[in-house]
Structures are given as structure tokens and as C-alpha cells.
Design an enzyme around this catalytic site. Structure first.
Site, PDB file in Angstrom:
ATOM      1  N   LYS A   1      35.948  -8.624  24.376  1.00  0.00           N
ATOM      2  CA  LYS A   1      35.543  -7.228  24.146  1.00  0.00           C
ATOM      3  C   LYS A   1      34.039  -7.096  24.325  1.00  0.00           C
ATOM      4  O   LYS A   1      33.277  -8.069  24.337  1.00  0.00           O
ATOM      5  CB  LYS A   1      35.937  -6.764  22.742  1.00  0.00           C
ATOM      6  CG  LYS A   1      35.347  -7.585  21.587  1.00  0.00           C
ATOM      7  CD  LYS A   1      33.907  -7.244  21.192  1.00  0.00           C
ATOM      8  CE  LYS A   1      33.399  -8.067  20.034  1.00  0.00           C
ATOM      9  NZ  LYS A   1      31.938  -7.950  19.808  1.00  0.00           N
TER      10      LYS A   1
ATOM     11  N   SER B   1      37.915 -14.438  17.704  1.00  0.00           N
ATOM     12  CA  SER B   1      38.783 -13.459  17.030  1.00  0.00           C
ATOM     13  C   SER B   1      39.973 -13.091  17.899  1.00  0.00           C
ATOM     14  O   SER B   1      41.096 -12.932  17.408  1.00  0.00           O
ATOM     15  CB  SER B   1      37.982 -12.194  16.691  1.00  0.00           C
ATOM     16  OG  SER B   1      36.980 -12.466  15.731  1.00  0.00           O
TER      17      SER B   1
ATOM     18  N   ALA C   1      29.017 -15.594  22.004  1.00  0.00           N
ATOM     19  CA  ALA C   1      28.463 -14.720  23.034  1.00  0.00           C
ATOM     20  C   ALA C   1      28.545 -13.238  22.695  1.00  0.00           C
ATOM     21  O   ALA C   1      28.097 -12.400  23.470  1.00  0.00           O
ATOM     22  CB  ALA C   1      29.195 -14.973  24.356  1.00  0.00           C
TER      23      ALA C   1
ATOM     24  N   GLY D   1      33.768 -11.738  21.126  1.00  0.00           N
ATOM     25  CA  GLY D   1      34.933 -11.804  20.259  1.00  0.00           C
ATOM     26  C   GLY D   1      35.982 -12.806  20.689  1.00  0.00           C
ATOM     27  O   GLY D   1      37.156 -12.668  20.317  1.00  0.00           O
ATOM     28  N   GLY D   2      35.599 -13.840  21.441  1.00  0.00           N
ATOM     29  CA  GLY D   2      36.573 -14.794  21.947  1.00  0.00           C
ATOM     30  C   GLY D   2      37.375 -15.478  20.849  1.00  0.00           C
ATOM     31  O   GLY D   2      38.599 -15.603  20.946  1.00  0.00           O
TER      32      GLY D   2
ATOM     33  N   ASP E   1      36.683  -8.688  13.650  1.00  0.00           N
ATOM     34  CA  ASP E   1      37.138  -8.131  14.924  1.00  0.00           C
ATOM     35  C   ASP E   1      38.642  -8.267  15.126  1.00  0.00           C
ATOM     36  O   ASP E   1      39.204  -7.655  16.040  1.00  0.00           O
ATOM     37  CB  ASP E   1      36.450  -8.841  16.105  1.00  0.00           C
ATOM     38  CG  ASP E   1      34.961  -8.569  16.167  1.00  0.00           C
ATOM     39  OD1 ASP E   1      34.501  -7.623  15.513  1.00  0.00           O
ATOM     40  OD2 ASP E   1      34.261  -9.315  16.881  1.00  0.00           O
TER      41      ASP E   1
END
Length: 291
Positions: free
Chosen positions: A13, A104, A98, A101-102, A137
Site C-alpha cells: 500500500k 501487515s 519501507a 505495509g508488506g 494496517d
């Protein structure tokens, strides 16, 4: 033991603006932010196994008890119960730390896949309640729809705010600390414009003036490259450019395809991890079986 292979994608996201409104006694912050999807995704391949196993491909992220996939798996087993154990093989493409939201997104997909594979019949709201403590998230990723997040980011109002424009997303090659960004930010309880109002009512070309990420002043002085990339995206012709979340990723929104592609190719040729997202992108929320 079944040989079925379950396959799904875990999408990242970006934050379309982020207002830090209040520092709460719990250590969290009351915020307002717009959530939109990008085409950057991790691939999950899951099979039944004798015991839980997690393999993280193309990644230095530990596959241990600190991984949000493991935490989500354990939470599901604790609160719902597992009839079967599974092996997760995850090909990581979304950069860690980064602001995309990887982690989550991975946790949310773990819950969704276990719900499907186990036939548990949980609703999206049930899953949100069970994994609420794992990350702010996660509710957004469980539902899989763009919208505006309030509270500590967990209260999502689903709105059609996915940009009808190209999104160029650039990872500068280093992580940014979320805790440090929030610790050094200055909350503003009364911003001039609401993020929801701007995203629903104003054209993209007005966003650069009206839409703010309150964490940028806390992060960019410590990581000048983030500010440099943001400025370069504007120079390339972005209608709006900003840092996503607490960084370190920066994105630009372009209404013209050839301008976006030129920016994407320029950063890609410089060696940056770069992603190009199509207008009105909708993530594939499906979970598929490959026999």
C-alpha cells in the site's frame, strides 16, 4: 496429506497523506490517512505439512517467531484452532521497512488463507478482531479495499480513492524507523484540510498543496535521499509526490502514462527498486488451488 498447493498474492500500500493528530498515552498516535494499493506484491505458496514451516525466498527477513506471518499463524491457531499444519513459502518482493505495509499485508493474507484452507468461516470483521494487536494496517489488508484510516489507523472507511492515475513507487535502498519517525513528529490536532475531504473532492493536481504527510519533516532531515527522490519525481512531472507512511519509500502520481513510464524507467535504470501501478488498480484478493 493433501498435495494441494494454495497460491495468493500479498499486495503493498501507499499512504495518500498522513495527519498525526494526537500522541496517545498508550504510545500510539491518532491519525488520519488514505490507503491505496500498489501492484508490488509478495507471492504465497502454501501446502499441508507435518508441522508449521516458513520459508522466506529472496529476503533477509527472519523466518522466526518475530515474523508477522508466524505471529498471525500462531494467533489463528490460538483463537480458532488448526486441524492441519502448513508450510508457507513466500517470495518477498515488497521491500521491508519501507512504509509499504508488506509485513501487515503478509499477516492479513496468512489469516485469510488459513480461514479458507481450514474452512473456518470467519468474516472479515472476525479476522480483524483476532489480529488487531499485530499491526495497525492489518484491517485495511484484510478487507482489501482502499479507504481512509482513522483512530490509530485501524478504523477504515472504505472509499473509492484508488487514484485514476499511474503510481511510480521507489524504494531508496534503506529502511526508515517507524518508531523514530513518530517520536520526532509534531502532532497537529487541527489540520487545515481533512485527508478524506481532499481525496474525495479535489483533483490530483491540487494534492501537492493540500495533502500532507506529517512524518516527512521528522524523516527527511535524517534521510536526505527521500527528499531528493520526492523532488525528482516532481521534476519528472508528477502531479503529486510524497513519502509513504513513515518511509522510506517515495511515490509519485502521474496522470499521463508516458510521463510516468519515463520516471519509472529513469529510476529503474539508476538501480532503484521501482514499481509501476496502473490507474484504478484493484488487487487480486483471490486464493487459488493448484493441484
Amino acid at each position: 496429506m493433501s498435495n494441494k498447493l494454495w497460491i495468493a498474492e500479498s499486495f503493498g500500500k501507499i499512504n495518500l497523506g498522513l495527519h498525526v493528530l494526537e500522541r496517545l498515552p498508550t504510545g500510539y498516535h491518532r491519525i488520519e490517512t488514505g490507503f491505496a494499493f500498489i501492484e508490488w506484491s509478495d507471492r504465497f505458496e502454501v501446502q499441508e505439512a507435518e508441522a508449521f514451516d516458513l520459508v522466506m525466498k529472496e529476503s533477509d527477513i527472519p523466518a522466526d517467531g518475530t515474523n508477522l506471518i508466524t505471529l498471525a499463524y500462531d494467533a489463528f491457531d490460538t483463537y480458532v484452532g488448526l486441524k492441519t499444519q502448513y508450510r508457507f513459502e513466500v517470495t518477498k518482493n515488497i521491500p521491508a521497512g519501507a512504509g509499504l505495509g508488506g509485513g501487515s499485508s503478509n499477516a492479513a493474507l496468512t489469516f485469510r488463507m488459513l480461514n479458507k484452507m481450514e474452512g473456518a468461516g470467519l468474516s472479515d470483521n472476525d479476522m480483524v478482531d483476532l489480529c488487531r494487536d499485530l499491526g495497525a494496517d492489518i484491517p485495511f489488508f484484510i478487507h482489501g479495499k482502499p479507504g481512509v484510516g482513522t483512530g490509530i489507523g485501524q478504523e477504515i472507511e472504505h472509499l473509492d480513492i484508488q487514484p485514476d492515475a499511474w503510481i511510480v513507487t521507489i524504494y531508496p535502498g534503506f529502511e526508515s524507523s517507524t518508531a523514530e519517525a513518530y517520536r520526532n513528529c509534531e502532532p497537529n490536532p487541527e489540520p487545515d484540510f481533512s485527508i478524506k475531504g481532499v481525496l474525495e473532492e479535489e483533483p490530483i493536481e491540487e494534492w501537492q498543496v493540500l495533502l500532507q504527510n506529517n512524518l516527512e519533516p521528522a524523516v527527511i532531515p535524517r534521510h536526505e535521499m527521500i527528499g531528493n527522490i520526492k523532488d525528482q519525481l516532481v521534476d519528472f512531472g508528477a502531479d503529486y509526490a510524497a513519502m509513504s507512511g513513515s518511509g522510506s519509500t517515495v511515490f509519485g502520481i502521474f496522470e499521463q502514462d508516458f510521463v510516468a513510464i519515463n520516471a519509472y524507467e529513469s529510476f529503474h535504470n539508476l538501480g532503484f527498486q521501482t514499481n509501476l501501478t496502473r490507474p484504478k488498480f484493484k488487487p487480486d484478493h483471490g486464493i487459488y488451488i493448484k493441484d
